[in-house]
Design an enzyme around this catalytic site. Structure first.
Site, PDB file in Angstrom:
ATOM      1  N   TYR A  14     -85.399 -67.014  -2.416  1.00  0.00           N
ATOM      2  CA  TYR A  14     -85.262 -68.326  -3.057  1.00  0.00           C
ATOM      3  C   TYR A  14     -84.430 -68.274  -4.327  1.00  0.00           C
ATOM      4  O   TYR A  14     -83.566 -69.121  -4.557  1.00  0.00           O
ATOM      5  CB  TYR A  14     -86.640 -68.954  -3.317  1.00  0.00           C
ATOM      6  CG  TYR A  14     -87.287 -69.433  -2.031  1.00  0.00           C
ATOM      7  CD1 TYR A  14     -87.736 -68.517  -1.086  1.00  0.00           C
ATOM      8  CD2 TYR A  14     -87.394 -70.777  -1.726  1.00  0.00           C
ATOM      9  CE1 TYR A  14     -88.296 -68.933   0.108  1.00  0.00           C
ATOM     10  CE2 TYR A  14     -87.956 -71.202  -0.535  1.00  0.00           C
ATOM     11  CZ  TYR A  14     -88.402 -70.269   0.384  1.00  0.00           C
ATOM     12  OH  TYR A  14     -88.940 -70.681   1.572  1.00  0.00           O
ATOM     13  N   HIS A  53     -83.771 -76.757   5.352  1.00  0.00           N
ATOM     14  CA  HIS A  53     -84.426 -77.830   4.578  1.00  0.00           C
ATOM     15  C   HIS A  53     -83.403 -78.659   3.789  1.00  0.00           C
ATOM     16  O   HIS A  53     -83.677 -79.109   2.687  1.00  0.00           O
ATOM     17  CB  HIS A  53     -85.466 -77.266   3.615  1.00  0.00           C
ATOM     18  CG  HIS A  53     -86.617 -76.576   4.285  1.00  0.00           C
ATOM     19  ND1 HIS A  53     -87.789 -77.209   4.593  1.00  0.00           N
ATOM     20  CD2 HIS A  53     -86.774 -75.292   4.705  1.00  0.00           C
ATOM     21  CE1 HIS A  53     -88.622 -76.348   5.167  1.00  0.00           C
ATOM     22  NE2 HIS A  53     -88.032 -75.180   5.252  1.00  0.00           N
ATOM     23  N   ASN A 110     -95.244 -75.869   4.234  1.00  0.00           N
ATOM     24  CA  ASN A 110     -94.801 -76.690   5.361  1.00  0.00           C
ATOM     25  C   ASN A 110     -95.953 -77.568   5.828  1.00  0.00           C
ATOM     26  O   ASN A 110     -97.082 -77.411   5.361  1.00  0.00           O
ATOM     27  CB  ASN A 110     -94.365 -75.801   6.527  1.00  0.00           C
ATOM     28  CG  ASN A 110     -92.954 -75.246   6.335  1.00  0.00           C
ATOM     29  OD1 ASN A 110     -92.149 -75.775   5.561  1.00  0.00           O
ATOM     30  ND2 ASN A 110     -92.658 -74.178   7.044  1.00  0.00           N
ATOM     31  N   HIS A 168     -89.015 -71.878  -5.872  1.00  0.00           N
ATOM     32  CA  HIS A 168     -88.982 -70.422  -5.719  1.00  0.00           C
ATOM     33  C   HIS A 168     -90.416 -69.926  -5.575  1.00  0.00           C
ATOM     34  O   HIS A 168     -91.242 -70.151  -6.470  1.00  0.00           O
ATOM     35  CB  HIS A 168     -88.306 -69.803  -6.945  1.00  0.00           C
ATOM     36  CG  HIS A 168     -88.146 -68.323  -6.877  1.00  0.00           C
ATOM     37  ND1 HIS A 168     -88.226 -67.614  -5.697  1.00  0.00           N
ATOM     38  CD2 HIS A 168     -87.889 -67.397  -7.836  1.00  0.00           C
ATOM     39  CE1 HIS A 168     -88.033 -66.333  -5.951  1.00  0.00           C
ATOM     40  NE2 HIS A 168     -87.844 -66.174  -7.234  1.00  0.00           N
TER      41      HIS A 168
HETATM   42 FE1  HDD Z   1     -88.183 -71.208   3.188  1.00  0.00          FE
HETATM   43  C1  HDD Z   1     -86.254 -73.508   1.637  1.00  0.00           C
HETATM   44  C2  HDD Z   1     -90.792 -73.463   3.310  1.00  0.00           C
HETATM   45  C3  HDD Z   1     -90.047 -68.979   5.035  1.00  0.00           C
HETATM   46  C4  HDD Z   1     -85.802 -68.866   2.731  1.00  0.00           C
HETATM   47  N1  HDD Z   1     -88.459 -73.121   2.606  1.00  0.00           N
HETATM   48  C5  HDD Z   1     -87.546 -73.896   1.968  1.00  0.00           C
HETATM   49  C6  HDD Z   1     -88.107 -75.176   1.671  1.00  0.00           C
HETATM   50  C7  HDD Z   1     -89.386 -75.162   2.152  1.00  0.00           C
HETATM   51  C8  HDD Z   1     -89.606 -73.864   2.732  1.00  0.00           C
HETATM   52  C9  HDD Z   1     -90.379 -76.295   2.094  1.00  0.00           C
HETATM   53  C10 HDD Z   1     -87.395 -76.327   0.986  1.00  0.00           C
HETATM   54  C11 HDD Z   1     -87.650 -76.326  -0.488  1.00  0.00           C
HETATM   55  C12 HDD Z   1     -86.981 -77.516  -1.131  1.00  0.00           C
HETATM   56  O1  HDD Z   1     -87.434 -78.638  -0.855  1.00  0.00           O
HETATM   57  O2  HDD Z   1     -86.019 -77.305  -1.858  1.00  0.00           O
HETATM   58  N2  HDD Z   1     -90.017 -71.245   4.074  1.00  0.00           N
HETATM   59  C13 HDD Z   1     -90.963 -72.222   3.911  1.00  0.00           C
HETATM   60  C14 HDD Z   1     -92.206 -71.772   4.478  1.00  0.00           C
HETATM   61  C15 HDD Z   1     -92.006 -70.517   4.975  1.00  0.00           C
HETATM   62  C16 HDD Z   1     -90.622 -70.186   4.696  1.00  0.00           C
HETATM   63  C17 HDD Z   1     -93.509 -72.556   4.480  1.00  0.00           C
HETATM   64  C18 HDD Z   1     -92.948 -69.579   5.646  1.00  0.00           C
HETATM   65  C19 HDD Z   1     -94.199 -69.514   5.399  1.00  0.00           C
HETATM   66  N3  HDD Z   1     -87.952 -69.296   3.803  1.00  0.00           N
HETATM   67  C20 HDD Z   1     -88.845 -68.550   4.525  1.00  0.00           C
HETATM   68  C21 HDD Z   1     -88.343 -67.191   4.662  1.00  0.00           C
HETATM   69  C22 HDD Z   1     -87.154 -67.147   3.983  1.00  0.00           C
HETATM   70  C23 HDD Z   1     -86.917 -68.475   3.463  1.00  0.00           C
HETATM   71  C24 HDD Z   1     -89.064 -66.065   5.382  1.00  0.00           C
HETATM   72  C25 HDD Z   1     -86.207 -66.004   3.772  1.00  0.00           C
HETATM   73  C26 HDD Z   1     -86.538 -64.751   3.857  1.00  0.00           C
HETATM   74  N4  HDD Z   1     -86.298 -71.224   2.406  1.00  0.00           N
HETATM   75  C27 HDD Z   1     -85.527 -70.129   2.291  1.00  0.00           C
HETATM   76  C28 HDD Z   1     -84.234 -70.404   1.545  1.00  0.00           C
HETATM   77  C29 HDD Z   1     -84.407 -71.895   1.154  1.00  0.00           C
HETATM   78  C30 HDD Z   1     -85.725 -72.262   1.786  1.00  0.00           C
HETATM   79  C31 HDD Z   1     -83.019 -70.016   2.262  1.00  0.00           C
HETATM   80  C32 HDD Z   1     -83.261 -72.838   1.498  1.00  0.00           C
HETATM   81  C33 HDD Z   1     -83.040 -73.677   0.284  1.00  0.00           C
HETATM   82  C34 HDD Z   1     -83.885 -73.103  -0.741  1.00  0.00           C
HETATM   83  O3  HDD Z   1     -84.548 -72.030  -0.244  1.00  0.00           O
HETATM   84  O4  HDD Z   1     -83.984 -73.494  -1.878  1.00  0.00           O
HETATM   85  O5  HDD Z   1     -84.126 -69.562   0.455  1.00  0.00           O
END
Ligand code: HDD
Length: 710
Positions: free
Chosen positions: A374, A87, A160, A351
């Site tokens: 997060y 993202h 999402n 988060h």
């Molecule tokens: Fe995630 C970012 C949505 C599963 C780990 N995720 C991130 C963002 C969105 C989502 C919209 C961007 C937020 C922003 O604008 O800063 N993610 C989802 C959805 C999921 C999902 C809807 C499943 C239902 N994500 C998911 C899992 C993991 C992560 C299973 C880890 C175990 N996601 C992350 C992250 C991010 C992230 C690596 C990258 C940047 C951030 O968090 O801030 O931690």
């Protein structure tokens, strides 16, 4: 002195509503950045020269004592922070949320109690795979993350634009992300899933299939962030004042309806305007056309936890709306663009564990993993534990605790920093009964330590088949094309074959059509789902929105000899319905109308393209000029619009240009006002422009007209 709200400098702001408080906070932040007055160093020393460094003689070496030079360069050298691991590319905006009525029956969350209370929000939309500088209109999932600055603390709904996810357990997230990200050896492709490693993973991991159906559908190429749905994905829990829990699924529905691009158009857009979605969001807000969504909830009593033929804790499944209707509970409006992209959109830290009293988690293993990931990622991304002090992350609810120090600490804490204390007057005190504290839902949990997937998570095909069965004919055609494109880019034939074999377990016709396109054999009918459920709510056909043409971009193509009155009349009619109308000509300035008067031009054709508009109009003009102007740009422009299913309209002599273009209806001079598949023409010498514009507007509102395609 204890750090209490009574001594805090923003105590006055706290008396106001949450929305007022957030605005006051952000205004305070802006006041810290005065632009008037002379240039200074970071130390406040006034500088009168910033173009030349201090040197020993006119052609001599730069001197170490030039503190202005060193400070300026050092700061610049440290400007970048790590981009989000997923993202990374996004755009955000502020706004507010207000509930329609009290939801006290299900949740004690304060921001869902009183329709007169507006809660400020920040929303960030994003793509998943590409880096910060990648294009907006790639085929990808879109993030839809909302930070509610509630009076009880921040609630982050990090969702999402698709209601399910690729995997069931968060321990697979690094595997999935490594597979979808560019190939490790050459970092290709950027912002695309059409490559071997992703499809290798998919073909071996059947739980991805349902989400892959969504990813291959037009949902993955939205027309606008403003025109897509959002979903919380997981099953969450509402908790009422008495501690009773209710399962809840969150849905965002766009007022303007959910609309998509077509793949050919999306690809061209990547070059014509890589910032297409970012610009669209920005411009809509700047022009006062504030994007709006309705928040809806699917509520499932705890007694119904096992009433479904899938597991509510499985994030690869959705609850069909026909089974549990979506109940609208409030609206979200985005009405202010950020002042600074980095400070706000880049530094916003979402988060999933940021919840408020009345909203709680479930044991969905994907959600549980997110509760860890997060916070962990923000620590590295934002350089330490104090990121919640950044203006965009700071809650409007008072913050009092014993967390101290660390990189980028900006609060000056006073007094003791431990609990219990007597020297600090016992502050901050622990909330007593009725003091508004968050209470974790008291779920009884009982089980052996085990590393295994529940049997209730094992059906990977029924909902993928439901999705296919619920699509309209044109949506299915686009899905087949998308699979053909993506697998066609996969070089390893065994991966193509394995994926097609998986598709055959969803639907044999889908598998056969894809197989034919990518040169492999489909395995015959091995479908696991004899009689799939059909959920009409999954089709874009069911998401037309309010039927208006507000903010639709309409190009009016004008050349020398154009009917001088028609462009303005058309503009008047369509702008009155909320559309954005632009006159495009081979060059900027004006063109000569047929009556000799100048006709205004908004943009020169070479700077724009058909893919940047929702619809195209041709006022009456000499067909020869229309064909030859700007090296044939106009027939190309109109031809693209026809191919992409867009509304096309032509008046008078200009109707002639359409003849022979694929998708245009047959017309005869004087044939009146036919409308066929979104093409509206009036070849007569004195057309009724108002009636024409009305019919045309209906065609624009319908968005795309895929009946034109065979
Ligand atoms: Fe995630 C970012 C949505 C599963 C780990 N995720 C991130 C963002 C969105 C989502 C919209 C961007 C937020 C922003 O604008 O800063 N993610 C989802 C959805 C999921 C999902 C809807 C499943 C239902 N994500 C998911 C899992 C993991 C992560 C299973 C880890 C175990 N996601 C992350 C992250 C991010 C992230 C690596 C990258 C940047 C951030 O968090 O801030 O931690």
């Amino acid at each position: 002195m204890p750090d209490s709200p009574h001594t805090s400098p923003d105590a006055a702001a706290r008396a106001a509503s949450p929305a007022d408080r957030k605005h006051a906070q952000l205004d305070g932040h802006r006041a810290d950045d005065p632009r008037e007055g002379p240039l200074t160093t970071d130390q406040g020393v006034v500088v009168d020269h910033t173009d030349d460094s201090l040197s020993a003689g006119e052609r001599g070496p730069t001197l170490m004592e030039d503190f202005h030079f060193r400070e300026k360069l050092t700061h610049f050298d440290h400007e970048r922070i790590p981009e989000r691991v997923v993202h990374a590319r996004g755009a955000g905006a502020y706004g507010f949320f207000e509930p329609y009525e009290s939801c006290a029956e299900f949740t004690r969350a304060a921001f869902l109690q009183d329709p007169s209370v507006r809660t400020p929000v920040f929303v960030r939309f994003s793509t998943v795979q590409g880096p910060r500088g990648s294009a907006d209109t790639v085929r990808d999932v879109r993030g839809f993350a909302t930070k509610f600055y509630t009076s009880e603390g921040n609630f982050d709904l990090v969702g999402n634009n698709m209601p399910v996810f690729f995997i069931q357990d968060g321990i697979k997230f690094p595997d999935f992300v490594h597979a979808v990200k560019p190939e490790p050896h050459n970092e290709i492709p950027t912002g695309a899933s059409a490559h071997d490693t992703l499809w290798d993973f998919v073909s071996l991991q059947p739980e991805t299939l349902h989400m892959m159906m969504w990813l291959m559908s037009d949902r993955a190429i939205p027309r606008s962030y403003r025109m897509m749905q959002g979903f919380g994905v997981h099953t969450f829990r509402f908790v009422d004042a008495g501690g009773r829990g209710t399962f809840v699924k969150f849905h965002w529905k766009p007022r303007l309806g959910a609309h998509s691009l077509v793949w050919d158009e999306a690809q061209e857009c990547q070059g014509r305007d890589p910032d297409y979605h970012r610009r669209d969001l920005w411009q809509a807000i700047e022009s006062g056309q504030f994007p709006e969504w309705e928040l809806g909830v699917q509520l499932i009593p705890e007694t119904q936890e096992f009433a479904f033929d899938f597991d509510l804790l499985d994030a690869t499944k959705l609850v069909p709306e026909e089974q549990v209707p979506v109940r609208p509970i409030g609206r979200l409006v985005l009405d202010r663009n950020p002042d600074n992209f980095f400070a706000e959109t880049e530094q916003v830290a979402f988060h999933t564990a940021n919840v408020v009293p009345g909203i709680d988690f479930t044991n969905d293993p994907l959600l549980q993993a997110r509760l860890f990931s997060y916070l962990d990622t923000q620590l590295i991304r934002l350089g330490g534990p104090n990121f919640s002090q950044l203006p965009v992350n700071r809650p409007v609810a008072p913050v009092r605790n014993n967390q101290r120090d660390g990189y980028h600490q900006s609060r000056i804490h006073r007094g003791t920093s431990y609990t219990p204390n007597s020297l600090g007057g016992g502050c901050p005190a622990l909330a007593g009964p009725g003091g508004g504290a968050f209470t974790h839902y008291t779920e009884r949990v009982d089980g052996h330590t085990i590393r295994a997937r529940s049997d209730s998570f094992q059906d990977h095909y029924s909902q993928a088949a439901m999705f296919w069965a619920s699509m309209s004919h044109w949506e299915r055609a686009h899905i087949v094309d998308a699979f053909r494109f993506e697998l066609g880019k996969v070089e390893t034939m065994a991966v193509r074959e394995r994926t097609v074999a998986e598709l055959a377990r969803v639907n044999v016709s889908l598998a056969e059509q894809v197989a034919e396109g990518v040169g492999v054999r489909a395995p015959g009918d091995i479908s696991d789902v004899a009689d799939p459920v059909v959920s009409p709510a999954l089709s874009l056909e069911s998401l037309r929105g309010d039927g208006s043409i507000r903010t639709r971009q309409i190009a009016v193509l004008v050349v020398d000899g154009v009917d001088g009155a028609q462009p303005d009349r058309l503009r008047e009619e369509l702008e009155a319905r909320g559309a954005v109308v632009e006159a495009l000509a081979p060059h900027d300035g004006t063109v000569d109308g047929a009556d000799g008067r100048p006709v205004g031009v908004d943009r020169a054709l070479p700077t724009m393209a058909s893919v940047l508009y929702d619809a195209v109009l041709l006022p009456s003009a000499p067909p020869g000029t229309l064909r030859s102007a700007a090296q044939g740009a106009i027939p190309r422009f109109v031809g693209d619009a026809l191919r992409h299913g867009k509304a096309v309209g032509a008046l008078g002599e200009a109707v002639d240009l359409l003849s022979g273009l694929p998708g245009a209806p047959e017309t005869a001079p004087g044939a009146g006002l036919p409308e066929r598949h979104g093409v509206v023409v009036d070849p007569g010498p004195s057309p009724d422009v108002a009636a024409f514009a009305g019919t045309f507007a209906d065609c624009v509102a319908a968005h795309r007209h895929f009946q034109r395609q065979p």
